[in-house]
Structures are given as C-alpha cells and as structure tokens.
Design an enzyme around this catalytic site. Structure first.
Site, mmCIF file in Angstrom:
data_model
loop_
_atom_site.group_PDB
_atom_site.id
_atom_site.type_symbol
_atom_site.label_atom_id
_atom_site.label_comp_id
_atom_site.label_asym_id
_atom_site.label_seq_id
_atom_site.Cartn_x
_atom_site.Cartn_y
_atom_site.Cartn_z
ATOM 1 N N ASP A 1 0.831 -1.209 0.000
ATOM 2 C CA ASP A 1 0.000 0.000 0.000
ATOM 3 C C ASP A 1 0.862 1.254 0.000
ATOM 4 O O ASP A 1 0.658 2.178 -0.795
ATOM 5 C CB ASP A 1 -0.885 0.027 1.249
ATOM 6 N N PHE A 2 1.832 1.294 0.896
ATOM 7 C CA PHE A 2 2.592 2.521 1.064
ATOM 8 C C PHE A 2 3.596 2.719 -0.069
ATOM 9 O O PHE A 2 3.841 3.857 -0.500
ATOM 10 C CB PHE A 2 3.274 2.534 2.432
#
Length: 427
Positions: free
Chosen positions: A185-186
């Site tokens: 995600d990051f």
C-alpha cells in the site's frame, strides 16, 4: 507554461515558502489506505488536497477500529492529515457540475477506485479535458485499468500473496509470511505520488494533461526486483532462508544473542573483514570465507560459527562492539524503535490537537524539503470544507450552496466533531 495561480487555500492549511508543492491543487477521490497515503505525501509537501467524499459515511477509513469517534478514527487521522474534505455526490448531474467546476481550477484528479471505476465515474483525461486541458488524471488501482483482474478487489495482504512476496518470507519449514506492515500500500502510494507529479510537470511544460497509472500489483512485482530478474533470466527458484537470510549474501540475517536478536549484514567484503577483526574469532578469517562467492559456497560452516559466537554475548555487548563499523541493529519492538535517538534528531514525530482524540502523535512524512521542520495539520472532519470549497473554488453563490445541501448533493459538517472526548475514549 507558468503554473496556475490558485486562490488562498480553503482547507485550513498554511503552506510555507519551503514547501515545494504549495501551488498544486489535487482533487482526491480516495478510500482507505494506499490512495490516502499517496495524497498525504503530497499534502505534507504543501499541496492542497481536497478529498471528495461520498455522502453519508465518507471515506471508509473513518470507521476503522479500534480507536473510532464520530465519523473519524486514528486510522483515518494517520493517512489524511493536512487535507480538506468536501462531501459531494458525483453520480448526481448537479454534483457532476460542481465537480467539473473544481476540475477547471485544479492541477490533478486522483483516484484509487477499482479498474473500471474511472470510466464509470467519467474521470479520465478524455472525460475532463474539455473543462481543463491541463488536468492530470492519476489512478492507483489494485491491478491496473485493463486485464482479467482489473475489477477484482485488491488489498495489500492479497497482493503480497498473489505477487510472490509472501512466499519469499518466513522460515524454510514454516508457512509463508507477509510483511508486518502494509508495504505494498505505502510503496504504491509513493509511486502514485511520483506519477501524479510527473504528469503535472509535463502539463505545466506543455499545457496538455494526461492519464497516469500505477497499481498495487505492479508495485509489488516491482519490489521483487533482482529476485524476479534471476527468475526470469536464469530460472532461479527462490527458497526461504533461515532467520530471514539474504538469498545470496552471507552473513546477512538474524542472529540470536544471549538475551535477544540482532540483524547483521555484511554486504561487502570490507564489512566482513571488519566483522572478523572486531569479533576476534580466528576461524572467521579462514580462506573459505574470504570473498562473497566463497562465503556463499561455505554458508553452513560460516553461519554455524557466527551463531555460536553471538549466543555467547548480550545484544548490548554486540552493539557496543560492532556499531559504526559493521551494519548491525537490534530487533526492536515498534515502541522502542520510535524512541531511537535518530527519531528526535530527524524530527520524525509530529503532533497536533484533535477535538475527539486529544493530542495525536504520528510519524512524519518521509520527505523533508529544505531546513523546515515537519509540520502537521489534523485530518479533516467529514464535509468540513464543503461550503468554503464550493464557494471559493467552484464559484457557487450561497443560495446555490444551500440548495445543493438541501438536496443532499453536497453535505457540510462535521456537526458533532466536538463530541465529549471521554465518550469517545469509552468506545
């Protein structure tokens, strides 16, 4: 082509002269984790990020437990600081008109909805160029906007499993293991922020916008990098190594000390020679271990020697002996990691006051511009900036705003953001 001159921001931010994105406005149609992280990176650098939230509940991140309040949560606060919130029904023709007015005075539209959502919401460059020829439309999807998986739901852990990342983690005789935090995600969020800025750079140079894309799946595959190249080029078959060992560099893994664990990494021959000198174990200087290739060949013998050595001393002893000359670290819990002296030296913790949660402390963004200290502005209440943005950016008069609020096309708030803090803490 000079950058557009935006009016005074209406989302509560006050960018400084050292924040490089202070003249960038982004409309963010986003939810949950990866997308909000991407635009928070931009907001931390001074961009005006206006979240376009759905009427009723807004971003689903507002409801993520365990610490929730009224239309808010600590999860949401961690991913949305420094942004504005406008509640707008994009599926209503009157809401669509408000949105296109905002597009006309913005640099980019960002979305992290599923693959076909961009087409159904009509937020691609072809859909919006009539309202702003320089608009950049940035998409962070699960699998991309084309292909057999385009509309499948995608989350970090799912992508770690599908991409092969989870199979690379864990002990040889144990189950696969995902990373302990949402690295896909990051990482995808950072990639999306770069993509958006690349599009804005092009648009300001040419006057013509574009679509830019990235995805969780593409990012996860990209993170496999050299291992994937070995698989593709030499049919390499990855195998999990004990104690998180590197596939080809030895020693580069966890070692158990008398009272805890260490990570030791000798990624060069020079580091290995320094390790040998500091440990003062004659056998480690054997010619079998003199080069990267020979250490890899004699992996089992070398690791047995090192494991025996490290078990004889405490973590503190080995850190005092090795730090500064050999890449080494204790295996910290997150609480201890946040207390490392480097955190304070780099100003990596920010804090602000919040009506429901009191003093909120967070890890600062990963990018620092100039000498300015990291700053933090709380994430917005649901619909907190609807009226201001509708008036100052979309150009609606007060009567029009009130009419759209009455119809539910717009929603203003937050009404109950001042809820008693003790009531929230009981949840």
């Amino acid at each position: 082509m000079p950058p557009p001159v935006h009016p005074t921001p209406t989302t509560g931010r006050e960018p400084t002269a050292e924040q490089p994105l202070r003249d960038v406005r982004v409309l963010a149609i986003e939810q949950y984790g990866a997308g909000p992280f991407a635009t928070m990176v931009l907001a931390d650098l001074g961009a005006e990020v206006i979240k376009i939230e759905v009427p009723g509940h807004g971003d689903i991140g507002r409801s993520v437990p365990p610490w929730t309040g009224v239309d808010d949560s600590l999860f949401f606060q961690s991913l949305n600081r420094g942004k504005g919130s406008v509640v707008l029904d994009l599926k209503d023709p009157r809401g669509r008109d408000v949105f296109t007015r905002l597009v006309a005075r913005s640099d980019a539209v960002f979305s992290n909805a599923r693959g076909s959502s961009a087409a159904s919401l009509a937020i691609t460059y072809d859909d919006l160029k009539a309202f702003n020829p320089a608009i950049v439309c940035a998409f962070l999807t699960g699998f991309g906007r084309e292909g057999p998986r385009a509309d499948q739901p995608a989350y970090d852990y799912i992508i770690q499993a599908l991409s092969g990342m989870a199979a690379l983690g864990g002990e040889p005789d144990g189950p696969p293991a995902r990373a302990g935090v949402s690295v896909v995600d990051f990482s995808a969020g950072l990639a999306a922020a770069v993509a958006l800025l690349a599009g804005v750079h092009k648009a300001r140079a040419t006057g013509v916008g574009c679509d830019v894309d990235t995805s969780l799946f593409a990012t996860a595959l990209n993170l496999t990098n050299y291992v994937a190249s070995w698989v593709l080029t030499r049919d390499y078959q990855p195998a999990r190594q004990p104690r998180g060992g590197h596939p080809s560099i030895v020693p580069s893994q966890l070692f158990e000390a008398a009272d805890g664990w260490l990570m030791v990494m000798c990624q060069t021959d020079a580091f290995y020679r320094e390790l040998t000198a500091r440990l003062a174990v004659p056998e480690l200087a054997d010619e079998r271990f003199g080069s990267m290739a020979s250490r890899f060949q004699h992996r089992a013998e070398l690791l047995a020697l090192l494991e025996q050595t490290f078990k004889a001393g405490t973590v503190a002893h080995w850190l005092a002996l090795l730090e500064g000359g050999v890449p080494v670290a204790p295996v910290n819990g997150l609480g201890r990691a946040l207390q490392d002296p480097q955190v304070a030296a780099q100003d990596l913790i920010v804090e602000y006051e919040h009506e429901q949660f009191g003093t909120v402390r967070q890890v600062a963004g990963p990018i620092r511009s100039g000498s300015a200290r990291h700053r933090a502005v709380r994430a917005p209440g649901l619909g907190e900036h609807t009226r201001d943005v509708a008036a100052s950016v979309a150009g609606l008069d007060p009567v029009e705003v009130d009419e759209l609020l009455a119809l539910g096309v717009l929603q203003a708030g937050p009404v109950s953001v001042r809820q008693d803090k003790e009531e929230v803490e009981k949840r």
